[in-house]
Design a protein around this motif. Sequence first.
Motif, PDB file in Angstrom:
ATOM      1  N   PHE A   1       0.833  -1.211   0.000  1.00  0.00           N
ATOM      2  CA  PHE A   1       0.000   0.000   0.000  1.00  0.00           C
ATOM      3  C   PHE A   1       0.864   1.256   0.000  1.00  0.00           C
ATOM      4  O   PHE A   1       0.579   2.228  -0.716  1.00  0.00           O
ATOM      5  N   VAL A   2       1.921   1.259   0.801  1.00  0.00           N
ATOM      6  CA  VAL A   2       2.833   2.403   0.837  1.00  0.00           C
ATOM      7  C   VAL A   2       3.461   2.629  -0.545  1.00  0.00           C
ATOM      8  O   VAL A   2       3.560   3.763  -1.021  1.00  0.00           O
ATOM      9  N   GLN A   3       3.871   1.553  -1.181  1.00  0.00           N
ATOM     10  CA  GLN A   3       4.455   1.676  -2.528  1.00  0.00           C
ATOM     11  C   GLN A   3       3.425   2.206  -3.527  1.00  0.00           C
ATOM     12  O   GLN A   3       3.756   3.025  -4.393  1.00  0.00           O
ATOM     13  N   GLN A   4       2.175   1.791  -3.370  1.00  0.00           N
ATOM     14  CA  GLN A   4       1.098   2.281  -4.229  1.00  0.00           C
ATOM     15  C   GLN A   4       0.878   3.791  -4.020  1.00  0.00           C
ATOM     16  O   GLN A   4       0.754   4.545  -4.983  1.00  0.00           O
ATOM     17  N   ALA A   5       0.854   4.208  -2.747  1.00  0.00           N
ATOM     18  CA  ALA A   5       0.655   5.623  -2.463  1.00  0.00           C
ATOM     19  C   ALA A   5       1.857   6.444  -2.932  1.00  0.00           C
ATOM     20  O   ALA A   5       1.694   7.571  -3.428  1.00  0.00           O
ATOM     21  N   ARG A   6       3.045   5.880  -2.817  1.00  0.00           N
ATOM     22  CA  ARG A   6       4.281   6.581  -3.234  1.00  0.00           C
ATOM     23  C   ARG A   6       4.293   6.793  -4.742  1.00  0.00           C
ATOM     24  O   ARG A   6       4.727   7.850  -5.228  1.00  0.00           O
ATOM     25  N   ALA A   7       3.789   5.829  -5.495  1.00  0.00           N
ATOM     26  CA  ALA A   7       3.892   5.884  -6.963  1.00  0.00           C
ATOM     27  C   ALA A   7       2.736   6.628  -7.613  1.00  0.00           C
ATOM     28  O   ALA A   7       2.819   7.019  -8.781  1.00  0.00           O
ATOM     29  N   ALA A   8       1.650   6.835  -6.881  1.00  0.00           N
ATOM     30  CA  ALA A   8       0.434   7.428  -7.494  1.00  0.00           C
ATOM     31  C   ALA A   8       0.660   8.878  -7.906  1.00  0.00           C
ATOM     32  O   ALA A   8       1.460   9.587  -7.316  1.00  0.00           O
TER      33      ALA A   8
END
Length: 374
Positions: free
Chosen positions: A367-374
């Motif tokens: 989830f953190v990686q998803q939020a970082r890349a969005a």
Amino acid sequence: MRVVHQASPWRSLFTDDGTLKLSALTAPLSHLSTHLSSPFTSLADVHAWQLSLAESLVHYDLPAWRISEVISDHNAMLYRQAISLSLDEMRAQGWGEPPVDYCVLLLGSAARYESLLGPDQDNALIIDDYPDHRHVEIDGYFQALGERFTQRLDEAGIPLCRGHVMARWPMWRKRLSEWRTQLSIWSADRRVKRVQQTNILLDFAPVAGNSALAERLAESIASTLPKASLFMHEMAALLDELPVALDRFGRVTSSPGLAAPHHQAVNLKQQGLLPLISAARLMCVRHRCPEMSTRARLVALDQAGELSAAQSALLVAAFERLQQRLLDQQRYNKAHGHAADGWVDMQRLRDDERLLLKFDLQQIKAFVQQARAA
């Protein structure tokens, strides 16, 4: 002997003839309410009562996230009492009534109503706008109020914030127009310190005074931050400073830079909850979701189409289990005379709990990686 069942008040809800027995249900809290209602109870006594409150709520089989809400409500009550006592003291000393409207804000976990047994103070103060020529008079009044209520809370057992995030300091005590200007300055570029300070302010809830001032500040945040692209990029980049407690082989472990109390301790607050909380906050600011608690934010992101229903449910479950692990450890620490901090002793977890923890941290990391890349 192995104890496999703890008596629950729910099992005593009915008498043998089927009559509802409410006294059995309220018994675990009765002695606590008697103590709390005493007119001679000090703030320190009321705060010390909190561990017994948590233990009683555990007796009701409540999950940790529910207990943390009650603890947060209890802390908010302590804030209101400390502020009321401080205002009474100032009236007796000739300061008079507050010269303009104000609103004291809870910040951080207190604002999200996610406090456990060891929070320090994080608060701020919004003062209604007034003319500059009255600054010494009016700010002096609220500086005195901030110093008094934060000192009372410290003496009661909620320690002063070591980072000075409190209404006693000018940085966190401003007129509403000054808060708006501060937001514009903080969000104008991607300076790390400014983003960190804004992150602190983003989780807030009114606890005393005129809550309309807090609502107007929330409107300013919603209209300012999502449009500040450089600021939002830096907010996402700062997620890298909160690594999840997994090594490169996927094993649960704390970062070498954290001073673990022993070799099998993992800081689940710093490397579990905070990455999840920060990622949820970032995505909600980005998509203008006004929710404040982490659970509500994860649900809102599902409703906004930014998370699937399955991913939202997995993250909510992970959040709840991490809260449970931390509360269990803090209760154990308190019972043995130790501090209630963010560390969890992996030796105290069963094999199934270890596997679930690893799974939950994997969901949080994704989830953190998803939020970082969005």
